[in-house]
Write a protein that holds these residues in place. Structure first.
Motif, PDB file in Angstrom:
ATOM      1  N   GLY A   1       3.263  14.494  -9.473  1.00  0.00           N
ATOM      2  CA  GLY A   1       4.611  15.023  -9.692  1.00  0.00           C
ATOM      3  C   GLY A   1       5.022  15.050 -11.152  1.00  0.00           C
ATOM      4  O   GLY A   1       5.525  16.056 -11.653  1.00  0.00           O
ATOM      5  N   LEU A   2       4.818  13.951 -11.846  1.00  0.00           N
ATOM      6  CA  LEU A   2       5.290  13.854 -13.226  1.00  0.00           C
ATOM      7  C   LEU A   2       4.180  13.972 -14.264  1.00  0.00           C
ATOM      8  O   LEU A   2       4.455  13.980 -15.466  1.00  0.00           O
ATOM      9  CB  LEU A   2       6.042  12.530 -13.424  1.00  0.00           C
ATOM     10  CG  LEU A   2       7.264  12.324 -12.504  1.00  0.00           C
ATOM     11  CD1 LEU A   2       7.870  10.946 -12.711  1.00  0.00           C
ATOM     12  CD2 LEU A   2       8.308  13.412 -12.742  1.00  0.00           C
ATOM     13  N   GLY A   3       2.926  14.021 -13.792  1.00  0.00           N
ATOM     14  CA  GLY A   3       1.806  14.243 -14.697  1.00  0.00           C
ATOM     15  C   GLY A   3       1.450  13.074 -15.599  1.00  0.00           C
ATOM     16  O   GLY A   3       0.932  13.269 -16.696  1.00  0.00           O
ATOM     17  N   TRP A   4       1.721  11.856 -15.159  1.00  0.00           N
ATOM     18  CA  TRP A   4       1.349  10.686 -15.967  1.00  0.00           C
ATOM     19  C   TRP A   4      -0.171  10.602 -16.058  1.00  0.00           C
ATOM     20  O   TRP A   4      -0.871  10.881 -15.076  1.00  0.00           O
ATOM     21  CB  TRP A   4       1.859   9.397 -15.330  1.00  0.00           C
ATOM     22  CG  TRP A   4       3.317   9.119 -15.538  1.00  0.00           C
ATOM     23  CD1 TRP A   4       4.314  10.027 -15.716  1.00  0.00           C
ATOM     24  CD2 TRP A   4       3.933   7.840 -15.562  1.00  0.00           C
ATOM     25  NE1 TRP A   4       5.516   9.390 -15.842  1.00  0.00           N
ATOM     26  CE2 TRP A   4       5.320   8.048 -15.755  1.00  0.00           C
ATOM     27  CE3 TRP A   4       3.461   6.552 -15.440  1.00  0.00           C
ATOM     28  CZ2 TRP A   4       6.220   7.004 -15.827  1.00  0.00           C
ATOM     29  CZ3 TRP A   4       4.364   5.510 -15.506  1.00  0.00           C
ATOM     30  CH2 TRP A   4       5.729   5.734 -15.714  1.00  0.00           C
ATOM     31  N   PRO A   5      -0.700  10.193 -17.211  1.00  0.00           N
ATOM     32  CA  PRO A   5      -2.165  10.043 -17.333  1.00  0.00           C
ATOM     33  C   PRO A   5      -2.659   8.829 -16.540  1.00  0.00           C
ATOM     34  O   PRO A   5      -1.959   7.825 -16.446  1.00  0.00           O
ATOM     35  CB  PRO A   5      -2.371   9.842 -18.839  1.00  0.00           C
ATOM     36  CG  PRO A   5      -1.061   9.366 -19.359  1.00  0.00           C
ATOM     37  CD  PRO A   5       0.002   9.911 -18.452  1.00  0.00           C
ATOM     38  N   LYS A   6      -3.887   8.979 -15.995  1.00  0.00           N
ATOM     39  CA  LYS A   6      -4.446   7.895 -15.169  1.00  0.00           C
ATOM     40  C   LYS A   6      -4.618   6.600 -15.951  1.00  0.00           C
ATOM     41  O   LYS A   6      -4.415   5.520 -15.408  1.00  0.00           O
ATOM     42  CB  LYS A   6      -5.820   8.310 -14.625  1.00  0.00           C
ATOM     43  CG  LYS A   6      -5.773   9.063 -13.347  1.00  0.00           C
ATOM     44  CD  LYS A   6      -7.185   9.292 -12.845  1.00  0.00           C
ATOM     45  CE  LYS A   6      -7.165  10.197 -11.637  1.00  0.00           C
ATOM     46  NZ  LYS A   6      -8.489  10.554 -11.171  1.00  0.00           N
ATOM     47  N   ASP A   7      -5.014   6.690 -17.212  1.00  0.00           N
ATOM     48  CA  ASP A   7      -5.264   5.466 -17.982  1.00  0.00           C
ATOM     49  C   ASP A   7      -3.982   4.666 -18.219  1.00  0.00           C
ATOM     50  O   ASP A   7      -4.039   3.482 -18.525  1.00  0.00           O
ATOM     51  CB  ASP A   7      -5.970   5.790 -19.308  1.00  0.00           C
ATOM     52  CG  ASP A   7      -5.158   6.738 -20.179  1.00  0.00           C
ATOM     53  OD1 ASP A   7      -4.293   7.454 -19.640  1.00  0.00           O
ATOM     54  OD2 ASP A   7      -5.397   6.757 -21.398  1.00  0.00           O
TER      55      ASP A   7
ATOM     56  N   ALA B   1       0.834  -1.212   0.000  1.00  0.00           N
ATOM     57  CA  ALA B   1       0.000   0.000   0.000  1.00  0.00           C
ATOM     58  C   ALA B   1       0.865   1.256   0.000  1.00  0.00           C
ATOM     59  O   ALA B   1       0.570   2.217  -0.722  1.00  0.00           O
ATOM     60  CB  ALA B   1      -0.926  -0.015   1.206  1.00  0.00           C
ATOM     61  N   LEU B   2       1.933   1.239   0.770  1.00  0.00           N
ATOM     62  CA  LEU B   2       2.816   2.412   0.845  1.00  0.00           C
ATOM     63  C   LEU B   2       3.487   2.688  -0.500  1.00  0.00           C
ATOM     64  O   LEU B   2       3.471   3.822  -0.991  1.00  0.00           O
ATOM     65  CB  LEU B   2       3.875   2.197   1.931  1.00  0.00           C
ATOM     66  CG  LEU B   2       4.845   3.364   2.121  1.00  0.00           C
ATOM     67  CD1 LEU B   2       4.133   4.547   2.765  1.00  0.00           C
ATOM     68  CD2 LEU B   2       6.022   2.934   2.985  1.00  0.00           C
ATOM     69  N   VAL B   3       4.050   1.659  -1.109  1.00  0.00           N
ATOM     70  CA  VAL B   3       4.740   1.838  -2.396  1.00  0.00           C
ATOM     71  C   VAL B   3       3.753   2.272  -3.473  1.00  0.00           C
ATOM     72  O   VAL B   3       4.039   3.162  -4.280  1.00  0.00           O
ATOM     73  CB  VAL B   3       5.479   0.537  -2.813  1.00  0.00           C
ATOM     74  CG1 VAL B   3       6.008   0.643  -4.231  1.00  0.00           C
ATOM     75  CG2 VAL B   3       6.619   0.246  -1.845  1.00  0.00           C
ATOM     76  N   THR B   4       2.543   1.682  -3.462  1.00  0.00           N
ATOM     77  CA  THR B   4       1.531   2.049  -4.458  1.00  0.00           C
ATOM     78  C   THR B   4       1.114   3.508  -4.291  1.00  0.00           C
ATOM     79  O   THR B   4       1.024   4.255  -5.267  1.00  0.00           O
ATOM     80  CB  THR B   4       0.302   1.121  -4.320  1.00  0.00           C
ATOM     81  OG1 THR B   4       0.737  -0.226  -4.459  1.00  0.00           O
ATOM     82  CG2 THR B   4      -0.731   1.428  -5.385  1.00  0.00           C
ATOM     83  N   THR B   5       0.865   3.913  -3.056  1.00  0.00           N
ATOM     84  CA  THR B   5       0.426   5.290  -2.801  1.00  0.00           C
ATOM     85  C   THR B   5       1.509   6.297  -3.176  1.00  0.00           C
ATOM     86  O   THR B   5       1.224   7.296  -3.855  1.00  0.00           O
ATOM     87  CB  THR B   5       0.052   5.449  -1.306  1.00  0.00           C
ATOM     88  OG1 THR B   5      -0.942   4.489  -0.986  1.00  0.00           O
ATOM     89  CG2 THR B   5      -0.451   6.842  -1.017  1.00  0.00           C
ATOM     90  N   VAL B   6       2.726   6.037  -2.743  1.00  0.00           N
ATOM     91  CA  VAL B   6       3.834   6.957  -3.059  1.00  0.00           C
ATOM     92  C   VAL B   6       4.049   7.019  -4.578  1.00  0.00           C
ATOM     93  O   VAL B   6       4.248   8.097  -5.139  1.00  0.00           O
ATOM     94  CB  VAL B   6       5.127   6.532  -2.324  1.00  0.00           C
ATOM     95  CG1 VAL B   6       6.334   7.287  -2.849  1.00  0.00           C
ATOM     96  CG2 VAL B   6       4.981   6.747  -0.825  1.00  0.00           C
ATOM     97  N   SER B   7       3.966   5.863  -5.244  1.00  0.00           N
ATOM     98  CA  SER B   7       4.133   5.831  -6.703  1.00  0.00           C
ATOM     99  C   SER B   7       3.033   6.629  -7.389  1.00  0.00           C
ATOM    100  O   SER B   7       3.298   7.409  -8.313  1.00  0.00           O
ATOM    101  CB  SER B   7       4.114   4.396  -7.219  1.00  0.00           C
ATOM    102  OG  SER B   7       5.161   3.667  -6.670  1.00  0.00           O
ATOM    103  N   TYR B   8       1.790   6.450  -6.936  1.00  0.00           N
ATOM    104  CA  TYR B   8       0.669   7.157  -7.554  1.00  0.00           C
ATOM    105  C   TYR B   8       0.838   8.665  -7.390  1.00  0.00           C
ATOM    106  O   TYR B   8       0.719   9.414  -8.368  1.00  0.00           O
ATOM    107  CB  TYR B   8      -0.659   6.700  -6.940  1.00  0.00           C
ATOM    108  CG  TYR B   8      -1.849   7.401  -7.562  1.00  0.00           C
ATOM    109  CD1 TYR B   8      -2.371   6.965  -8.770  1.00  0.00           C
ATOM    110  CD2 TYR B   8      -2.410   8.509  -6.947  1.00  0.00           C
ATOM    111  CE1 TYR B   8      -3.433   7.623  -9.362  1.00  0.00           C
ATOM    112  CE2 TYR B   8      -3.479   9.173  -7.531  1.00  0.00           C
ATOM    113  CZ  TYR B   8      -3.990   8.730  -8.736  1.00  0.00           C
ATOM    114  OH  TYR B   8      -5.030   9.382  -9.312  1.00  0.00           O
TER     115      TYR B   8
END
Ligand code: ZN
Length: 142
Positions: A85-91, A72-79
């Motif tokens: 931070g980097l503006g990756w698209p959700k899809d 959960a921590l790694v997923t949340t920080v990555s998201y």
């Protein structure tokens, strides 16, 4: 070859040592014996000091908390990092994180178990001492 003293190893166990031994999949008492004999199977005791790894049924259930927490921590920080931070698209981001959430717990399973055992030895030394080899349970005569 000298056999490490499991009792002394447990008495001198610091938190950082417990974490290091947990992440290295090593015996929490001596830091030398391997916890796993193959990908899934644990050894019943340490090959170097004899510290018992086998525990009653349900003991390692607690390792799922570590596994879940780290996932959960790694997923949340990555998201947060990738989306905000980097503006990756959700899809593009969500399928990758979904795949990560499915695979990572399988890969981290061994480490979570090892960390659980190390933390238990660090926080409950009395309980951990019961897993010492029988020869070390007998107090030396003075
Ligand atoms: Zn050991």
């Amino acid at each position: 070859m000298t056999t490490p003293n499991a009792r002394m190893g447990l008495e001198q166990l610091t938190f950082s040592t417990a974490v290091r031994r947990g992440l290295m999949l090593r015996c929490p008492a001596c830091g030398e014996g391997r916890l796993f004999r193959n990908l899934l199977k644990m050894n019943s005791c340490c090959s170097q000091c004899g510290f018992k790894f086998e525990r009653p049924a349900g003991y390692f259930l607690g390792s799922t908390y570590i596994n879940y927490g780290v996932t959960a921590l790694v997923t949340t920080v990555s998201y947060v990092t990738l989306y905000f931070g980097l503006g990756w698209p959700k899809d593009r981001l969500l399928p990758g994180l979904l795949l990560f959430c499915s695979v990572f717990p399988l890969v981290f399973f061994r480490f979570a178990r090892s960390l659980w055992l190390s933390f238990d030895c660090f926080f409950d030394r009395t309980g951990a001492a019961e897993a010492l080899p029988k020869a070390e349970l007998i107090e030396p005569k003075k």
